[in-house]
Each structure stands twice: as structure tokens, then as C-alpha cells.
Design a protein around this motif. Structure first.
Motif, PDB file in Angstrom:
ATOM      1  N   LYS A 264     -18.448 -45.940 -22.742  1.00 44.58           N
ATOM      2  CA  LYS A 264     -18.783 -47.265 -23.271  1.00 44.58           C
ATOM      3  C   LYS A 264     -19.263 -47.187 -24.717  1.00 44.58           C
ATOM      4  N   LEU A 265     -19.510 -45.973 -25.223  1.00 46.51           N
ATOM      5  CA  LEU A 265     -19.852 -45.830 -26.643  1.00 46.51           C
ATOM      6  C   LEU A 265     -18.716 -46.355 -27.512  1.00 46.51           C
ATOM      7  N   LYS A 266     -17.498 -46.290 -26.983  1.00 42.11           N
ATOM      8  CA  LYS A 266     -16.341 -46.812 -27.717  1.00 42.11           C
ATOM      9  C   LYS A 266     -16.485 -48.317 -27.950  1.00 42.11           C
ATOM     10  N   VAL A 267     -17.091 -49.016 -26.991  1.00 43.25           N
ATOM     11  CA  VAL A 267     -17.311 -50.462 -27.132  1.00 43.25           C
ATOM     12  C   VAL A 267     -18.259 -50.720 -28.295  1.00 43.25           C
ATOM     13  N   ILE A 268     -19.342 -49.936 -28.370  1.00 45.65           N
ATOM     14  CA  ILE A 268     -20.295 -50.107 -29.462  1.00 45.65           C
ATOM     15  C   ILE A 268     -19.635 -49.789 -30.795  1.00 45.65           C
ATOM     16  N   LYS A 269     -18.878 -48.710 -30.855  1.00 46.28           N
ATOM     17  CA  LYS A 269     -18.199 -48.344 -32.094  1.00 46.28           C
ATOM     18  C   LYS A 269     -17.200 -49.425 -32.508  1.00 46.28           C
ATOM     19  N   SER A 270     -16.528 -50.009 -31.535  1.00 42.72           N
ATOM     20  CA  SER A 270     -15.603 -51.102 -31.823  1.00 42.72           C
ATOM     21  C   SER A 270     -16.361 -52.318 -32.367  1.00 42.72           C
ATOM     22  N   ASN A 271     -17.520 -52.617 -31.784  1.00 39.59           N
ATOM     23  CA  ASN A 271     -18.347 -53.725 -32.281  1.00 39.59           C
ATOM     24  C   ASN A 271     -18.796 -53.466 -33.708  1.00 39.59           C
ATOM     25  N   LEU A 272     -19.206 -52.235 -33.989  1.00 44.07           N
ATOM     26  CA  LEU A 272     -19.631 -51.891 -35.346  1.00 44.07           C
ATOM     27  C   LEU A 272     -18.501 -52.138 -36.336  1.00 44.07           C
ATOM     28  N   GLU A 273     -17.308 -51.714 -35.970  1.00 48.47           N
ATOM     29  CA  GLU A 273     -16.163 -51.894 -36.862  1.00 48.47           C
ATOM     30  C   GLU A 273     -15.838 -53.376 -37.031  1.00 48.47           C
ATOM     31  N   HIS A 274     -15.914 -54.130 -35.943  1.00 51.03           N
ATOM     32  CA  HIS A 274     -15.642 -55.568 -36.006  1.00 51.03           C
ATOM     33  C   HIS A 274     -16.613 -56.260 -36.957  1.00 51.03           C
ATOM     34  N   TYR A 275     -17.902 -55.997 -36.791  1.00 50.49           N
ATOM     35  CA  TYR A 275     -18.891 -56.672 -37.630  1.00 50.49           C
ATOM     36  C   TYR A 275     -18.896 -56.145 -39.055  1.00 50.49           C
ATOM     37  N   ARG A 276     -18.491 -54.905 -39.236  1.00 53.39           N
ATOM     38  CA  ARG A 276     -18.407 -54.343 -40.587  1.00 53.39           C
ATOM     39  C   ARG A 276     -17.356 -55.097 -41.411  1.00 53.39           C
TER      40      ARG A 276
ATOM     41  N   ILE B 270     -26.074 -51.855 -38.529  1.00 51.05           N
ATOM     42  CA  ILE B 270     -24.782 -51.177 -38.438  1.00 51.05           C
ATOM     43  C   ILE B 270     -24.872 -49.806 -39.098  1.00 51.05           C
ATOM     44  N   GLU B 271     -25.482 -49.763 -40.277  1.00 51.48           N
ATOM     45  CA  GLU B 271     -25.636 -48.494 -40.991  1.00 51.48           C
ATOM     46  C   GLU B 271     -26.485 -47.506 -40.192  1.00 51.48           C
ATOM     47  N   ARG B 272     -27.549 -47.987 -39.565  1.00 50.53           N
ATOM     48  CA  ARG B 272     -28.408 -47.099 -38.774  1.00 50.53           C
ATOM     49  C   ARG B 272     -27.678 -46.570 -37.549  1.00 50.53           C
ATOM     50  N   PHE B 273     -26.826 -47.410 -36.941  1.00 47.01           N
ATOM     51  CA  PHE B 273     -26.031 -46.928 -35.810  1.00 47.01           C
ATOM     52  C   PHE B 273     -25.064 -45.851 -36.277  1.00 47.01           C
ATOM     53  N   ASP B 274     -24.497 -46.025 -37.453  1.00 43.07           N
ATOM     54  CA  ASP B 274     -23.627 -44.989 -38.011  1.00 43.07           C
ATOM     55  C   ASP B 274     -24.400 -43.681 -38.164  1.00 43.07           C
ATOM     56  N   TRP B 275     -25.644 -43.769 -38.622  1.00 48.47           N
ATOM     57  CA  TRP B 275     -26.477 -42.570 -38.766  1.00 48.47           C
ATOM     58  C   TRP B 275     -26.671 -41.879 -37.426  1.00 48.47           C
TER      59      TRP B 275
ATOM     60  N   LEU C 190     -24.729 -47.079 -20.379  1.00 48.17           N
ATOM     61  CA  LEU C 190     -24.245 -46.011 -21.256  1.00 48.17           C
ATOM     62  C   LEU C 190     -24.430 -44.636 -20.602  1.00 48.17           C
ATOM     63  N   LYS C 191     -25.554 -44.457 -19.934  1.00 45.64           N
ATOM     64  CA  LYS C 191     -25.793 -43.175 -19.261  1.00 45.64           C
ATOM     65  C   LYS C 191     -24.828 -42.979 -18.095  1.00 45.64           C
ATOM     66  N   ALA C 192     -24.507 -44.066 -17.395  1.00 49.38           N
ATOM     67  CA  ALA C 192     -23.580 -43.987 -16.272  1.00 49.38           C
ATOM     68  C   ALA C 192     -22.127 -43.835 -16.738  1.00 49.38           C
ATOM     69  N   ASN C 193     -21.801 -44.468 -17.859  1.00 46.34           N
ATOM     70  CA  ASN C 193     -20.433 -44.451 -18.395  1.00 46.34           C
ATOM     71  C   ASN C 193     -20.459 -44.183 -19.891  1.00 46.34           C
TER      72      ASN C 193
ATOM     73  N   ARG D  62     -32.212 -52.459 -31.710  1.00 49.76           N
ATOM     74  CA  ARG D  62     -32.491 -53.409 -30.628  1.00 49.76           C
ATOM     75  C   ARG D  62     -32.605 -54.841 -31.129  1.00 49.76           C
ATOM     76  N   ARG D  63     -32.834 -55.033 -32.393  1.00 54.66           N
ATOM     77  CA  ARG D  63     -32.991 -56.372 -32.945  1.00 54.66           C
ATOM     78  C   ARG D  63     -31.684 -57.162 -32.907  1.00 54.66           C
ATOM     79  N   TYR D  64     -30.548 -56.476 -32.843  1.00 52.06           N
ATOM     80  CA  TYR D  64     -29.239 -57.142 -32.892  1.00 52.06           C
ATOM     81  C   TYR D  64     -28.423 -56.805 -31.641  1.00 52.06           C
ATOM     82  N   PRO D  65     -28.665 -57.526 -30.538  1.00 51.18           N
ATOM     83  CA  PRO D  65     -27.964 -57.226 -29.285  1.00 51.18           C
ATOM     84  C   PRO D  65     -26.458 -57.457 -29.352  1.00 51.18           C
ATOM     85  N   LEU D  66     -25.965 -58.178 -30.362  1.00 49.37           N
ATOM     86  CA  LEU D  66     -24.514 -58.343 -30.486  1.00 49.37           C
ATOM     87  C   LEU D  66     -23.808 -57.000 -30.674  1.00 49.37           C
ATOM     88  N   LEU D  67     -24.525 -56.001 -31.175  1.00 49.06           N
ATOM     89  CA  LEU D  67     -23.923 -54.680 -31.343  1.00 49.06           C
ATOM     90  C   LEU D  67     -23.570 -54.059 -29.999  1.00 49.06           C
TER      91      LEU D  67
END
Length: 102
Positions: free
Chosen positions: A32-44, A57-62, A26-29, A88-93
Motif C-alpha cells: 500500500k506504500l505504492k498508494v501513498i507514493k501515487s498520492n504524492l505524485e498526484h499532488y506534486r 510531500i517533501e517530508r514524505f519524500d525524505w 500499511l503494516k498488514a499490506n 499526519r496534518r494532511y490525511p489526503l496523502l
């Protein structure tokens, strides 16, 4: 008083290694935050998720609402507090941020 036993330091778990690799990526690229946001939307969109996963998911939104600074986001992911532990408990995110899973 009882004497303290020697503390055995263990090598980082696979989950910790994975999270460290994700943060480095994430620091290098920062895009890639878009990937995490896409995962959040998928799992939501999933209908049957555990309450803990939904809270993550809610905490990541925060975190995303609080800042868009990549360093602050990475710091929050690694933080030893309630939100950091929850994320960190949910690496699928973080699926898709790095290509190789440790």
C-alpha cells in the motif's frame, strides 16, 4: 505553587483514528506504500497547493529516501516530532490506503 488540575484524557480524534487505521493497514499490506507514493505524485502535479501541503510531500519524500522498511516508515508517521506531525496534518496523502474513512 499552584496545584495541578486534573487532566482529562480525550478519546482519539477522528484524524488520529484514521492515521492508526492507515498504519495498521500499511503494516498488514506493505504494498500500500505504492498508494501513498501515487498520492504524492498526484499532488506534486497540482499547481496551487498550500505551502504546508508541499512541505508534507517533501517530508514524505525524505522518509522514503531514508528507508524502505515498513516498520520505520510507520514509526516516522506516528512520531511525535516535526516530520511526523507534518505528515499526519494532511490525511489526503493517505487517501486510498484504507477503504473506509473513520
Amino acid at each position: 505553587m499552584r496545584a495541578r488540575k486534573n487532566i482529562i484524557r480525550h478519546t482519539p480524534s477522528k484524524n488520529q483514528q484514521f492515521i492508526q487505521a492507515v498504519v495498521a493497514e500499511l503494516k498488514a499490506n506493505p504494498n500500500k506504500l505504492k498508494v501513498i507514493k501515487s498520492n504524492l505524485e498526484h499532488y506534486r502535479q497540482q499547481t496551487h497547493l498550500k505551502r504546508g501541503f508541499l512541505l508534507a510531500i517533501e517530508r514524505f519524500d525524505w522518509v522514503f529516501d531514508a528507508t524502505q522498511n515498513i516498520d520505520e516508515i510507520c514509526q516516522q508517521i506516528l512520531a511525535n516530532d516535526y516530520i511526523g506531525n507534518r505528515l499526519r496534518r494532511y490525511p489526503l496523502l493517505f487517501k486510498g490506503v484504507i477503504d473506509i474513512y473513520i
